[in-house]
Design a protein around this motif. Structure first.
Motif, PDB file in Angstrom:
ATOM      1  N   ALA A 161      55.483 -32.595   0.486  1.00 30.20           N
ATOM      2  CA  ALA A 161      56.213 -33.786   0.066  1.00 30.20           C
ATOM      3  C   ALA A 161      56.258 -33.880  -1.458  1.00 30.20           C
ATOM      4  O   ALA A 161      57.290 -34.244  -2.047  1.00 30.20           O
ATOM      5  CB  ALA A 161      55.560 -35.036   0.654  1.00 30.20           C
ATOM      6  N   GLY A 162      55.142 -33.553  -2.101  1.00 32.01           N
ATOM      7  CA  GLY A 162      55.116 -33.569  -3.571  1.00 32.01           C
ATOM      8  C   GLY A 162      56.062 -32.546  -4.160  1.00 32.01           C
ATOM      9  O   GLY A 162      56.780 -32.830  -5.133  1.00 32.01           O
ATOM     10  N   LEU A 163      56.087 -31.348  -3.591  1.00 30.62           N
ATOM     11  CA  LEU A 163      56.994 -30.302  -4.062  1.00 30.62           C
ATOM     12  C   LEU A 163      58.449 -30.693  -3.853  1.00 30.62           C
ATOM     13  O   LEU A 163      59.289 -30.494  -4.749  1.00 30.62           O
ATOM     14  CB  LEU A 163      56.681 -28.980  -3.342  1.00 30.62           C
ATOM     15  CG  LEU A 163      57.469 -27.760  -3.796  1.00 30.62           C
ATOM     16  CD1 LEU A 163      57.189 -27.463  -5.267  1.00 30.62           C
ATOM     17  CD2 LEU A 163      57.116 -26.563  -2.928  1.00 30.62           C
ATOM     18  N   ALA A 164      58.748 -31.271  -2.698  1.00 30.68           N
ATOM     19  CA  ALA A 164      60.125 -31.709  -2.423  1.00 30.68           C
ATOM     20  C   ALA A 164      60.532 -32.809  -3.399  1.00 30.68           C
ATOM     21  O   ALA A 164      61.657 -32.803  -3.925  1.00 30.68           O
ATOM     22  CB  ALA A 164      60.245 -32.202  -0.984  1.00 30.68           C
ATOM     23  N   ALA A 165      59.634 -33.754  -3.679  1.00 29.17           N
ATOM     24  CA  ALA A 165      59.945 -34.817  -4.622  1.00 29.17           C
ATOM     25  C   ALA A 165      60.145 -34.245  -6.022  1.00 29.17           C
ATOM     26  O   ALA A 165      61.055 -34.676  -6.751  1.00 29.17           O
ATOM     27  CB  ALA A 165      58.823 -35.852  -4.631  1.00 29.17           C
ATOM     28  N   TRP A 166      59.326 -33.299  -6.409  1.00 25.82           N
ATOM     29  CA  TRP A 166      59.465 -32.680  -7.714  1.00 25.82           C
ATOM     30  C   TRP A 166      60.817 -31.954  -7.853  1.00 25.82           C
ATOM     31  O   TRP A 166      61.464 -32.055  -8.897  1.00 25.82           O
ATOM     32  CB  TRP A 166      58.316 -31.695  -7.948  1.00 25.82           C
ATOM     33  CG  TRP A 166      58.359 -31.012  -9.272  1.00 25.82           C
ATOM     34  CD1 TRP A 166      58.163 -31.554 -10.498  1.00 25.82           C
ATOM     35  CD2 TRP A 166      58.648 -29.641  -9.486  1.00 25.82           C
ATOM     36  NE1 TRP A 166      58.293 -30.620 -11.482  1.00 25.82           N
ATOM     37  CE2 TRP A 166      58.602 -29.413 -10.880  1.00 25.82           C
ATOM     38  CE3 TRP A 166      58.944 -28.568  -8.662  1.00 25.82           C
ATOM     39  CZ2 TRP A 166      58.848 -28.175 -11.441  1.00 25.82           C
ATOM     40  CZ3 TRP A 166      59.171 -27.349  -9.234  1.00 25.82           C
ATOM     41  CH2 TRP A 166      59.130 -27.151 -10.610  1.00 25.82           C
ATOM     42  N   ILE A 167      61.221 -31.225  -6.814  1.00 25.41           N
ATOM     43  CA  ILE A 167      62.505 -30.521  -6.839  1.00 25.41           C
ATOM     44  C   ILE A 167      63.657 -31.516  -6.935  1.00 25.41           C
ATOM     45  O   ILE A 167      64.597 -31.326  -7.701  1.00 25.41           O
ATOM     46  CB  ILE A 167      62.658 -29.607  -5.599  1.00 25.41           C
ATOM     47  CG1 ILE A 167      61.670 -28.441  -5.699  1.00 25.41           C
ATOM     48  CG2 ILE A 167      64.075 -29.104  -5.443  1.00 25.41           C
ATOM     49  CD1 ILE A 167      61.601 -27.587  -4.452  1.00 25.41           C
ATOM     50  N   VAL A 168      63.580 -32.582  -6.160  1.00 20.68           N
ATOM     51  CA  VAL A 168      64.640 -33.596  -6.177  1.00 20.68           C
ATOM     52  C   VAL A 168      64.703 -34.265  -7.549  1.00 20.68           C
ATOM     53  O   VAL A 168      65.790 -34.455  -8.122  1.00 20.68           O
ATOM     54  CB  VAL A 168      64.438 -34.625  -5.061  1.00 20.68           C
ATOM     55  CG1 VAL A 168      65.354 -35.824  -5.234  1.00 20.68           C
ATOM     56  CG2 VAL A 168      64.646 -33.985  -3.702  1.00 20.68           C
ATOM     57  N   LEU A 169      63.577 -34.615  -8.109  1.00 23.82           N
ATOM     58  CA  LEU A 169      63.545 -35.281  -9.410  1.00 23.82           C
ATOM     59  C   LEU A 169      63.948 -34.318 -10.524  1.00 23.82           C
ATOM     60  O   LEU A 169      64.617 -34.723 -11.481  1.00 23.82           O
ATOM     61  CB  LEU A 169      62.169 -35.867  -9.699  1.00 23.82           C
ATOM     62  CG  LEU A 169      61.764 -37.075  -8.824  1.00 23.82           C
ATOM     63  CD1 LEU A 169      60.335 -37.497  -9.142  1.00 23.82           C
ATOM     64  CD2 LEU A 169      62.720 -38.237  -9.035  1.00 23.82           C
ATOM     65  N   ALA A 170      63.543 -33.048 -10.409  1.00 20.63           N
ATOM     66  CA  ALA A 170      63.909 -32.067 -11.438  1.00 20.63           C
ATOM     67  C   ALA A 170      65.399 -31.790 -11.393  1.00 20.63           C
ATOM     68  O   ALA A 170      66.031 -31.547 -12.428  1.00 20.63           O
ATOM     69  CB  ALA A 170      63.123 -30.791 -11.251  1.00 20.63           C
ATOM     70  N   GLY A 171      66.001 -31.824 -10.215  1.00 18.05           N
ATOM     71  CA  GLY A 171      67.440 -31.578 -10.088  1.00 18.05           C
ATOM     72  C   GLY A 171      68.271 -32.765 -10.554  1.00 18.05           C
ATOM     73  O   GLY A 171      69.401 -32.602 -10.979  1.00 18.05           O
ATOM     74  N   ALA A 172      67.719 -33.970 -10.496  1.00 19.22           N
ATOM     75  CA  ALA A 172      68.454 -35.153 -10.917  1.00 19.22           C
ATOM     76  C   ALA A 172      68.484 -35.284 -12.429  1.00 19.22           C
ATOM     77  O   ALA A 172      69.340 -35.952 -12.991  1.00 19.22           O
ATOM     78  CB  ALA A 172      67.792 -36.391 -10.327  1.00 19.22           C
TER      79      ALA A 172
END
Length: 125
Positions: free
Chosen positions: A113-124
């Protein structure tokens, strides 16, 4: 190695003769240790007692008309205690395995979940 029914009988005898002396026991008291699915009769009980006596797990002073005078020998007591200890250790291992599996699952879910959130936030950004 004893089968399940014979071990139940040995365990019952060790329980009845916990002080280490001979006890007079009726057949119905010995048969009461078997669950419904492992039901034994008087003839089966006699065969199990004979087996235990021949292999030095118990000593039988006399057996007459469904009444027995018996005592577990040291070999029988050690066998019963060893089987009970192994069952206890097996249960502890299963509980530890479950706990570590649960911890690993939550850790993996948290990391994912942390990795997915990081990817989503990094892409935004």
């Amino acid at each position: 190695m004893l089968d399940k029914r014979t071990h139940l009988l040995l365990s019952r005898i060790a329980e009845l003769c916990s002080d280490g002396s001979y006890k007079i026991v009726e057949e119905k008291d010995l048969l009461s240790c078997f669950p419904q699915k492992l039901k034994a009769d008087g003839e089966g009980l006699a065969h199990m007692l004979k087996f235990l006596r021949e292999h030095d797990y118990i000593d039988v002073k006399y057996a007459e008309e469904g009444v027995y005078c018996l005592v577990p020998l040291p070999e029988g007591r050690m066998y019963d205690e060893r089987v009970k200890r192994e069952k206890s250790e097996s249960l502890k291992r299963r509980v530890l395995l479950f706990v570590f599996t649960l911890i690993g699952a939550f850790t993996g879910a948290f990391a994912g979940a942390g990795l997915a959130a990081w990817i989503v936030l990094a892409g935004a950004v």
